[in-house]
Design a protein around this motif. Structure first.
Motif, PDB file in Angstrom:
ATOM      1  N   ALA A  50     -16.897  19.079  -5.486  1.00  0.00           N
ATOM      2  CA  ALA A  50     -16.133  18.134  -5.508  1.00  0.00           C
ATOM      3  C   ALA A  50     -15.321  18.189  -4.143  1.00  0.00           C
ATOM      4  N   ARG A  51     -15.633  16.965  -3.263  1.00  0.00           N
ATOM      5  CA  ARG A  51     -15.126  17.122  -2.095  1.00  0.00           C
ATOM      6  C   ARG A  51     -14.217  15.821  -1.704  1.00  0.00           C
ATOM      7  N   GLY A  52     -13.543  15.792  -0.740  1.00  0.00           N
ATOM      8  CA  GLY A  52     -12.740  14.483  -0.223  1.00  0.00           C
ATOM      9  C   GLY A  52     -11.851  14.825   0.856  1.00  0.00           C
ATOM     10  N   TYR A  53     -11.076  13.791   1.257  1.00  0.00           N
ATOM     11  CA  TYR A  53      -9.963  14.079   1.995  1.00  0.00           C
ATOM     12  C   TYR A  53      -8.678  13.723   1.487  1.00  0.00           C
ATOM     13  N   SER A  54      -7.666  14.644   1.717  1.00  0.00           N
ATOM     14  CA  SER A  54      -6.144  14.544   1.391  1.00  0.00           C
ATOM     15  C   SER A  54      -5.526  13.387   2.114  1.00  0.00           C
ATOM     16  N   ILE A  55      -4.818  12.475   1.318  1.00  0.00           N
ATOM     17  CA  ILE A  55      -4.162  11.459   2.000  1.00  0.00           C
ATOM     18  C   ILE A  55      -2.573  11.690   1.598  1.00  0.00           C
ATOM     19  N   ARG A  56      -1.868  11.826   2.591  1.00  0.00           N
ATOM     20  CA  ARG A  56      -0.438  12.316   2.240  1.00  0.00           C
ATOM     21  C   ARG A  56       0.523  11.324   3.049  1.00  0.00           C
ATOM     22  N   ASN A  57       0.800  10.281   2.389  1.00  0.00           N
ATOM     23  CA  ASN A  57       1.974   9.231   2.922  1.00  0.00           C
ATOM     24  C   ASN A  57       3.041   9.229   1.919  1.00  0.00           C
ATOM     25  N   ALA A  58       4.210   8.955   2.758  1.00  0.00           N
ATOM     26  CA  ALA A  58       5.281   8.513   2.000  1.00  0.00           C
ATOM     27  C   ALA A  58       5.939   6.953   2.472  1.00  0.00           C
ATOM     28  N   VAL A  59       6.365   6.390   1.457  1.00  0.00           N
ATOM     29  CA  VAL A  59       6.605   5.248   1.604  1.00  0.00           C
ATOM     30  C   VAL A  59       8.280   5.195   1.067  1.00  0.00           C
ATOM     31  N   MET A  60       9.306   4.487   1.855  1.00  0.00           N
ATOM     32  CA  MET A  60      10.556   4.324   1.279  1.00  0.00           C
ATOM     33  C   MET A  60      10.887   2.978   0.919  1.00  0.00           C
ATOM     34  N   ILE A  61      11.174   2.551  -0.161  1.00  0.00           N
ATOM     35  CA  ILE A  61      11.265   1.208  -0.960  1.00  0.00           C
ATOM     36  C   ILE A  61      12.810   1.155  -0.911  1.00  0.00           C
ATOM     37  N   LYS A  62      13.588   0.267  -0.289  1.00  0.00           N
ATOM     38  CA  LYS A  62      15.026   0.195  -0.533  1.00  0.00           C
ATOM     39  C   LYS A  62      15.387  -1.140  -1.117  1.00  0.00           C
ATOM     40  N   ASN A  63      16.329  -1.441  -1.818  1.00  0.00           N
ATOM     41  CA  ASN A  63      16.701  -2.729  -2.621  1.00  0.00           C
ATOM     42  C   ASN A  63      15.587  -3.507  -3.122  1.00  0.00           C
ATOM     43  N   PHE A  64      14.850  -2.573  -4.013  1.00  0.00           N
ATOM     44  CA  PHE A  64      13.713  -3.120  -4.767  1.00  0.00           C
ATOM     45  C   PHE A  64      14.170  -3.798  -6.184  1.00  0.00           C
ATOM     46  N   ARG A  65      13.715  -5.021  -6.149  1.00  0.00           N
ATOM     47  CA  ARG A  65      14.464  -5.651  -7.575  1.00  0.00           C
ATOM     48  C   ARG A  65      13.256  -6.460  -8.060  1.00  0.00           C
TER      49      ARG A  65
END
Length: 65
Positions: A50-65
């Motif tokens: 089992a192989r692959g690539y780690s993807i680590r992204n952070a997204v900040m969402i403000k005022n979501f409605r």
């Protein structure tokens, strides 16, 4: 032999350590990617990875409605 995962320079590979002692040697020779898990087939003739690539992204969402 005892098979185990080693990570060098952010690349995962499998090494084999003889149970009776001695020097370990590298079984796989991947040049990129992560190695998450591995298993031998029941008769020991195949190695499943089992192989692959780690993807680590952070997204900040403000005022979501």
């Amino acid at each position: 032999s005892l098979a185990y995962i080693v990570e060098n320079n952010k690349v995962g590979n499998i090494r084999l350590q003889p149970v009776g002692g001695g020097t370990s040697h590298q079984l796989t020779d991947f040049t990129s990617g992560d190695l998450y898990n591995f298993a031998y087939s029941a008769n020991g003739s195949r190695l499943h990875l089992a192989r692959g690539y780690s993807i680590r992204n952070a997204v900040m969402i403000k005022n979501f409605r």
